[in-house]
Design a protein around this motif. Structure first.
Motif, PDB file in Angstrom:
ATOM      1  N   ARG A  31       0.835  -1.210   0.000  1.00 54.87           N
ATOM      2  CA  ARG A  31       0.000   0.000   0.000  1.00 54.87           C
ATOM      3  C   ARG A  31       0.867   1.256   0.000  1.00 54.87           C
ATOM      4  O   ARG A  31       1.707   1.426   0.866  1.00 54.87           O
ATOM      5  N   GLY A  32       0.645   2.095  -1.016  1.00 54.04           N
ATOM      6  CA  GLY A  32       1.313   3.396  -1.055  1.00 54.04           C
ATOM      7  C   GLY A  32       0.332   4.449  -0.555  1.00 54.04           C
ATOM      8  O   GLY A  32       0.184   4.691   0.641  1.00 54.04           O
ATOM      9  N   GLY A  33      -0.394   5.064  -1.493  1.00 60.00           N
ATOM     10  CA  GLY A  33      -1.404   6.058  -1.117  1.00 60.00           C
ATOM     11  C   GLY A  33      -2.759   5.447  -0.784  1.00 60.00           C
ATOM     12  O   GLY A  33      -3.659   6.151  -0.339  1.00 60.00           O
ATOM     13  N   GLY A  34      -2.938   4.159  -1.042  1.00 58.17           N
ATOM     14  CA  GLY A  34      -4.190   3.474  -0.706  1.00 58.17           C
ATOM     15  C   GLY A  34      -5.346   3.744  -1.662  1.00 58.17           C
ATOM     16  O   GLY A  34      -6.481   3.399  -1.380  1.00 58.17           O
ATOM     17  N   HIS A  35      -5.067   4.363  -2.843  1.00 61.66           N
ATOM     18  CA  HIS A  35      -6.155   4.783  -3.735  1.00 61.66           C
ATOM     19  C   HIS A  35      -6.632   3.715  -4.709  1.00 61.66           C
ATOM     20  O   HIS A  35      -7.586   3.954  -5.458  1.00 61.66           O
ATOM     21  N   GLY A  91      -7.306  -0.725 -21.599  1.00 60.84           N
ATOM     22  CA  GLY A  91      -7.485   0.519 -20.858  1.00 60.84           C
ATOM     23  C   GLY A  91      -6.327   0.697 -19.899  1.00 60.84           C
ATOM     24  O   GLY A  91      -5.464  -0.185 -19.757  1.00 60.84           O
ATOM     25  N   TYR A  92      -6.336   1.824 -19.225  1.00 56.82           N
ATOM     26  CA  TYR A  92      -5.255   2.164 -18.289  1.00 56.82           C
ATOM     27  C   TYR A  92      -5.462   1.362 -17.004  1.00 56.82           C
ATOM     28  O   TYR A  92      -6.513   1.450 -16.368  1.00 56.82           O
ATOM     29  N   ILE A  93      -4.461   0.580 -16.611  1.00 49.86           N
ATOM     30  CA  ILE A  93      -4.650  -0.346 -15.486  1.00 49.86           C
ATOM     31  C   ILE A  93      -5.052   0.368 -14.197  1.00 49.86           C
ATOM     32  O   ILE A  93      -5.753  -0.188 -13.370  1.00 49.86           O
TER      33      ILE A  93
END
Ligand SMILES: Cc1cc2nc3c(=O)[nH]c(=O)nc-3n(C[C@H](O)[C@H](O)[C@H](O)COP(=O)(O)OP(=O)(O)OC[C@H]3O[C@@H](n4cnc5c(N)ncnc54)[C@H](O)[C@@H]3O)c2cc1C
Length: 456
Positions: A69-73, A411-413
């Protein structure tokens, strides 16, 4: 797993290890998308690279699922898991700027807010996301689309090197000179290859920009989308921004009686000389009078955080995405049918331009493959009340089904929901097989599988 094993983990790391027995567990297991409700065995709040190595070793040795987890987005909630280990990098968020080299190094858990604040102090920036709370980590590894991409390329195009803890628990550098295959794969291949503990970026002279949102009546939407399509093909690369179907939030610059109504908006970001900004925006302005707008000079981090309040933590999220090469009249007709039905003030549909500098990178130069696409669309469903899930998911799916036939297969992952795992190969086009071979080399047992997964 018996408790003593978690006790070993405590002994191996300096940062806190949070389990279901700890106060704060429910807070610590949350990610941005409130629809995701998972119960990890342990959440490791890494304090340093040693903690990252220890958590990776621990998950591998105990055959536990590992979420990074980095920013969690992540909309599918890849930053958390049931029964496994969450490696939460949010405590590692420092950013160092080298103004003379025009580079910055961000730790793996930094957000774009952290990054932009640090670089703006030196009048510098690089391409990042449009919301300040998004993580540098997940966004860059998936590609990185934002206001500055026409001028400076995707975020991953500005990645000069990365410090990575790979599945074997070793720290490795990835750059053009060292582990070049890993460096190639990190630029678009997502979180498949290791935990990136530091990202080194190239910076560009961007301090204040001229821009902000403009709201137009819905009956101008067709003209606006057609004008945007033509203009953005050759517009100066200092112009970034995107059209959006958007319900007017209750903001002071919007007439109160129009709050809650849907509009076609255009959010602009001009990084060129201030006295040329209005000329650059003129073709968009000439489409129709604006109903409301908040456009002018501002520091780049101000635009980067201008919409944060529309996407607070705790909303339900369901998103769909496509790359688009030609925004045809039929595609625009589908947008005109579904965009105005946007059901919640937090929800939106954006058509990001990914031409300009993004096109000057060859399709096989980085893992991000769609270098001929002109646009990346996202239908971002976000709403507060779980009771409204069905209606909001339906809006996203109907919209997606109507526009997909006019789009590329992939599409963009980073804009995709969890039910899009079947599209992975299409998302990478001709780069997929090479990604598999890099995955086999660095993560043969697929320890890093909680992502848009490239199976070894
Ligand atoms: C409100 C909102 C706005 C957004 N705006 C944009 C935008 O403008 N442009 C854009 O391109 N995308 C945007 N996105 C999509 C965003 O790029 C993805 O959601 C991305 O995954 C977020 O990264 P994160 O670090 O915050 O997420 P996380 O949930 O923390 O991470 C997602 C996945 O990325 C990987 N990851 C994260 N950090 C690391 C690391 N340090 N090392 C290894 N793997 C890591 C892991 O696989 C992880 O599971 C937005 C998303 C949201 C919710």
């Amino acid at each position: 797993m018996a408790a003593p094993t978690i006790a070993t983990l405590h002994d191996r790391v300096r940062g806190p290890v949070i389990t279901a027995d700890d106060e704060g567990y429910d807070e610590a297991r949350k990610v941005h998308n409130a629809m995701i409700d998972r119960r990890p065995r342990a959440i490791v709040r890494a304090a340093n690279v040693g903690d990252v190595m220890a958590a990776v070793d621990f998950a591998r040795e105990n055959s536990l699922a590992l979420s990074v987890r980095g920013g969690g987005h992540s909309v599918p909630g890849f930053g958390t898991c049931d029964d496994g280990v969450v490696l939460d990098l949010s405590g590692m968020h420092s950013v160092w700027v080298d103004p003379s080299a025009r580079t910055a190094r961000a730790e793996g858990g930094a957000t774009w807010g952290d990054f932009n604040a640090a670089t703006n102090a030196f009048g510098l920036a690089t391409t990042g996301g449009i919301i300040s709370t998004t993580g540098v980590g997940g966004l860059t590894l998936g590609g990185g689309i934002g206001y500055l991409d026409r001028g400076f390329g995707l975020s991953c195009d500005n990645l000069l090197s990365a410090g990575v803890v790979t599945a074997d628990g070793r720290f490795q550098v990835a750059s053009a000179e060292e582990n070049a295959d890993l460096y190639w794969a990190l630029r678009g291949g997502g979180g498949n290859f290791g935990v990136v503990v530091s990202f080194e970026f190239r910076l560009h002279p961007v301090a204040d920009i001229y821009g902000g949102p403009m709201f137009f009546e819905l009956d101008a939407a067709g003209d606006l989308l057609r004008t945007y399509r033509e203009y953005i093909a050759t517009a100066p690369e200092q112009l970034g921004g995107f059209p959006a179907f958007q319900i007017a939030p209750p903001l002071p610059f919007i007439p109160e009686e129009r709050h809650g109504e849907p509009f076609i908006a255009f959010v602009a970001c001009w990084t060129g000389p201030m006295d040329e900004a209005e000329r650059a925006l003129a073709p968009i302005r000439d489409v129709a009078p604006t109903v409301a707008e908040h456009v002018g000079p501002m520091p780049y981090p101000a635009l980067n955080s201008a919409f944060d309040a529309l996407v607070p933590p705790g909303l339900q999220h369901y998103w769909k995405a496509n790359f688009v090469t030609e925004l045809t009249d039929d595609a625009i007709a589908a947008h005109l049918e579904h965009g105005p039905k946007v059901p919640a003030v937090n929800s939106t549909m954006h058509i990001y331009p990914i031409n300009g500098a993004c096109h000057r990178v060859a399709s096989d130069e980085t893992a991000f493959a769609y270098r001929d696409a002109n646009f990346a669309t996202v239908i971002a469903g976000m709403w507060p009340d779980p009771a409204d899930n069905e209606a909001n998911i339906r809006w996203v799916r109907d919209y997606y089904e109507a526009t997909a036939p006019h789009s590329e297969e992939g599409g963009y992952i980073n804009f995709m929901a969890g039910d899009d795992q079947g599209r992975i190969r299409a998302n990478y086009g001709g780069n997929y097989d090479r990604l598999v071979s890099v995955k086999r080399r660095y993560d043969p047992d697929n320890l890093f599988h909680l992502n848009q997964n490239i199976r070894p």
